[in-house]
Scaffold this motif. Sequence first.
Motif, PDB file in Angstrom:
ATOM      1  N   LEU A  53     116.991  40.291 -26.446  1.00  0.00           N
ATOM      2  CA  LEU A  53     116.457  39.654 -27.643  1.00  0.00           C
ATOM      3  C   LEU A  53     116.585  38.132 -27.592  1.00  0.00           C
ATOM      4  CD1 LEU A  53     115.264  39.916 -30.493  1.00  0.00           C
ATOM      5  CD2 LEU A  53     117.596  40.282 -31.348  1.00  0.00           C
ATOM      6  N   ILE A  54     117.784  37.633 -27.329  1.00  0.00           N
ATOM      7  CA  ILE A  54     118.000  36.187 -27.276  1.00  0.00           C
ATOM      8  C   ILE A  54     117.407  35.618 -25.990  1.00  0.00           C
ATOM      9  CG2 ILE A  54     119.749  34.374 -27.150  1.00  0.00           C
ATOM     10  CD1 ILE A  54     121.526  36.166 -28.923  1.00  0.00           C
ATOM     11  N   GLY A  55     117.549  36.341 -24.888  1.00  0.00           N
ATOM     12  CA  GLY A  55     117.014  35.866 -23.610  1.00  0.00           C
ATOM     13  C   GLY A  55     115.515  35.628 -23.653  1.00  0.00           C
ATOM     14  N   ARG A  56     114.779  36.530 -24.289  1.00  0.00           N
ATOM     15  CA  ARG A  56     113.318  36.367 -24.392  1.00  0.00           C
ATOM     16  C   ARG A  56     112.957  35.128 -25.200  1.00  0.00           C
ATOM     17  NH1 ARG A  56     113.534  41.878 -25.735  1.00  0.00           N
ATOM     18  NH2 ARG A  56     112.916  41.402 -27.882  1.00  0.00           N
ATOM     19  N   GLN A  57     113.648  34.922 -26.300  1.00  0.00           N
ATOM     20  CA  GLN A  57     113.389  33.742 -27.123  1.00  0.00           C
ATOM     21  C   GLN A  57     113.748  32.457 -26.381  1.00  0.00           C
ATOM     22  OE1 GLN A  57     111.888  33.622 -30.060  1.00  0.00           O
ATOM     23  NE2 GLN A  57     111.672  35.837 -30.199  1.00  0.00           N
ATOM     24  N   PHE A  58     114.836  32.506 -25.644  1.00  0.00           N
ATOM     25  CA  PHE A  58     115.274  31.351 -24.862  1.00  0.00           C
ATOM     26  C   PHE A  58     114.219  30.984 -23.817  1.00  0.00           C
ATOM     27  CE2 PHE A  58     118.070  29.848 -21.241  1.00  0.00           C
ATOM     28  CZ  PHE A  58     118.252  28.578 -21.752  1.00  0.00           C
ATOM     29  N   GLU A  59     113.721  31.994 -23.122  1.00  0.00           N
ATOM     30  CA  GLU A  59     112.690  31.752 -22.105  1.00  0.00           C
ATOM     31  C   GLU A  59     111.439  31.148 -22.742  1.00  0.00           C
ATOM     32  OE1 GLU A  59     110.738  34.132 -18.353  1.00  0.00           O
ATOM     33  OE2 GLU A  59     111.022  35.245 -20.216  1.00  0.00           O
ATOM     34  N   THR A  60     111.051  31.638 -23.911  1.00  0.00           N
ATOM     35  CA  THR A  60     109.882  31.109 -24.611  1.00  0.00           C
ATOM     36  C   THR A  60     110.082  29.646 -24.987  1.00  0.00           C
ATOM     37  OG1 THR A  60     109.320  33.283 -25.516  1.00  0.00           O
ATOM     38  CG2 THR A  60     108.417  31.374 -26.651  1.00  0.00           C
ATOM     39  N   LEU A  61     111.252  29.317 -25.483  1.00  0.00           N
ATOM     40  CA  LEU A  61     111.530  27.935 -25.883  1.00  0.00           C
ATOM     41  C   LEU A  61     111.560  26.983 -24.694  1.00  0.00           C
ATOM     42  CD1 LEU A  61     114.304  28.540 -28.571  1.00  0.00           C
ATOM     43  CD2 LEU A  61     111.974  27.733 -28.991  1.00  0.00           C
ATOM     44  N   LEU A  62     111.890  27.491 -23.518  1.00  0.00           N
ATOM     45  CA  LEU A  62     111.950  26.645 -22.323  1.00  0.00           C
ATOM     46  C   LEU A  62     110.606  26.493 -21.619  1.00  0.00           C
ATOM     47  CD1 LEU A  62     115.280  27.595 -20.483  1.00  0.00           C
ATOM     48  CD2 LEU A  62     114.757  25.498 -21.736  1.00  0.00           C
ATOM     49  N   ALA A  63     109.618  27.262 -22.050  1.00  0.00           N
ATOM     50  CA  ALA A  63     108.305  27.223 -21.394  1.00  0.00           C
ATOM     51  C   ALA A  63     107.772  25.797 -21.343  1.00  0.00           C
ATOM     52  CB  ALA A  63     107.324  28.127 -22.130  1.00  0.00           C
ATOM     53  N   GLY A  64     107.417  25.361 -20.141  1.00  0.00           N
ATOM     54  CA  GLY A  64     106.888  24.020 -19.940  1.00  0.00           C
ATOM     55  C   GLY A  64     107.940  22.944 -19.842  1.00  0.00           C
ATOM     56  N   LYS A  65     109.202  23.297 -20.116  1.00  0.00           N
ATOM     57  CA  LYS A  65     110.287  22.310 -20.075  1.00  0.00           C
ATOM     58  C   LYS A  65     111.205  22.512 -18.870  1.00  0.00           C
ATOM     59  CE  LYS A  65     110.375  22.237 -25.140  1.00  0.00           C
ATOM     60  NZ  LYS A  65     111.164  22.555 -26.351  1.00  0.00           N
ATOM     61  N   ALA A  66     111.188  23.719 -18.331  1.00  0.00           N
ATOM     62  CA  ALA A  66     112.046  24.036 -17.192  1.00  0.00           C
ATOM     63  C   ALA A  66     111.425  25.185 -16.400  1.00  0.00           C
ATOM     64  CB  ALA A  66     113.446  24.421 -17.660  1.00  0.00           C
ATOM     65  N   GLN A  67     111.788  25.260 -15.132  1.00  0.00           N
ATOM     66  CA  GLN A  67     111.380  26.404 -14.306  1.00  0.00           C
ATOM     67  C   GLN A  67     112.405  27.512 -14.531  1.00  0.00           C
ATOM     68  OE1 GLN A  67     111.516  25.718 -10.076  1.00  0.00           O
ATOM     69  NE2 GLN A  67     111.161  27.872  -9.601  1.00  0.00           N
ATOM     70  N   VAL A  68     111.976  28.570 -15.197  1.00  0.00           N
ATOM     71  CA  VAL A  68     112.894  29.654 -15.553  1.00  0.00           C
ATOM     72  C   VAL A  68     112.820  30.779 -14.532  1.00  0.00           C
ATOM     73  CG1 VAL A  68     113.478  31.382 -17.289  1.00  0.00           C
ATOM     74  CG2 VAL A  68     112.712  29.110 -18.004  1.00  0.00           C
ATOM     75  N   ILE A  69     113.969  31.174 -14.020  1.00  0.00           N
ATOM     76  CA  ILE A  69     114.088  32.344 -13.156  1.00  0.00           C
ATOM     77  C   ILE A  69     114.846  33.381 -13.966  1.00  0.00           C
ATOM     78  CG2 ILE A  69     114.998  33.264 -11.002  1.00  0.00           C
ATOM     79  CD1 ILE A  69     114.903  30.299 -10.003  1.00  0.00           C
ATOM     80  N   GLY A  70     114.187  34.458 -14.305  1.00  0.00           N
ATOM     81  CA  GLY A  70     114.794  35.485 -15.130  1.00  0.00           C
ATOM     82  C   GLY A  70     115.454  36.571 -14.313  1.00  0.00           C
ATOM     83  N   ALA A  71     116.510  37.135 -14.852  1.00  0.00           N
ATOM     84  CA  ALA A  71     117.207  38.268 -14.231  1.00  0.00           C
ATOM     85  C   ALA A  71     117.783  39.134 -15.347  1.00  0.00           C
ATOM     86  CB  ALA A  71     118.321  37.778 -13.314  1.00  0.00           C
ATOM     87  N   SER A  72     117.836  40.429 -15.088  1.00  0.00           N
ATOM     88  CA  SER A  72     118.444  41.366 -16.038  1.00  0.00           C
ATOM     89  C   SER A  72     118.632  42.700 -15.332  1.00  0.00           C
ATOM     90  CB  SER A  72     117.574  41.540 -17.284  1.00  0.00           C
ATOM     91  OG  SER A  72     116.361  42.176 -16.960  1.00  0.00           O
ATOM     92  N   LEU A  73     119.252  43.622 -16.030  1.00  0.00           N
ATOM     93  CA  LEU A  73     119.546  44.926 -15.431  1.00  0.00           C
ATOM     94  C   LEU A  73     118.277  45.619 -14.947  1.00  0.00           C
ATOM     95  CD1 LEU A  73     121.784  46.987 -14.802  1.00  0.00           C
ATOM     96  CD2 LEU A  73     121.407  47.950 -17.083  1.00  0.00           C
TER      97      LEU A  73
END
Length: 198
Positions: free
Chosen positions: A12-32
């Motif tokens: 829940l928080i991870g998805r929102q965090f990734e959305t807020l970082l869009a265009g501001k950082a290169q996000v590499i996601g990981a999860s179970l």
Amino acid sequence: MKKVLVLGVTGLIGRQFETLLAGKAQVIGASLNHPENPVDLSDPQSLKALFEKVGKVDAIFCTAGVANLAPWGEAPDSEWEFGIQNKMMGQINTIRFGEQYVNDGGVIVLTSGILAQYPFAGSGIVTTVNAAVEAAIKASVTEIERIRINAVSPGWVAETMVAMGMDPGPGMPAQDVAQHYVDMLDNSNSGEIVVAAK
């Protein structure tokens, strides 16, 4: 553009965090259950393999980690072991194994939780592991100086309260909680625990 690894990106928080970082950082996601970067926070070898695969980053954010509510006198050993290995050691190992992959001046941000300071009946495991995560941060910053190590301590998240059939009024929306993580990418003092709660 900064390179940011987010553990728990499908939560829940991870998805929102990734959305807020869009265009501001290169996000590499990981999860179970991530299709490209699966990681089991409770498995040290899984964490080590992920950090080795991803390589150098400017920040590691861990919005993952699970511990369950259970009455103090009734919680079985298995629940304690699960919370300790997942929420507690998973986050501590994010510092232990991840630190060497963070560029100088970068940051590791973990997730504790407000139950570390405000326990209630049935929160014993969660309170204990959250407090341990915060203590580990305070200890680690006495020895690690080239990067910042911090945590966000969320209170009740509104969407979670809705899912549990509770009044979401006292909760903070996940996007607002996620903004606290975003703010720590560039602006924080090492060892800082930021409370994200109303």
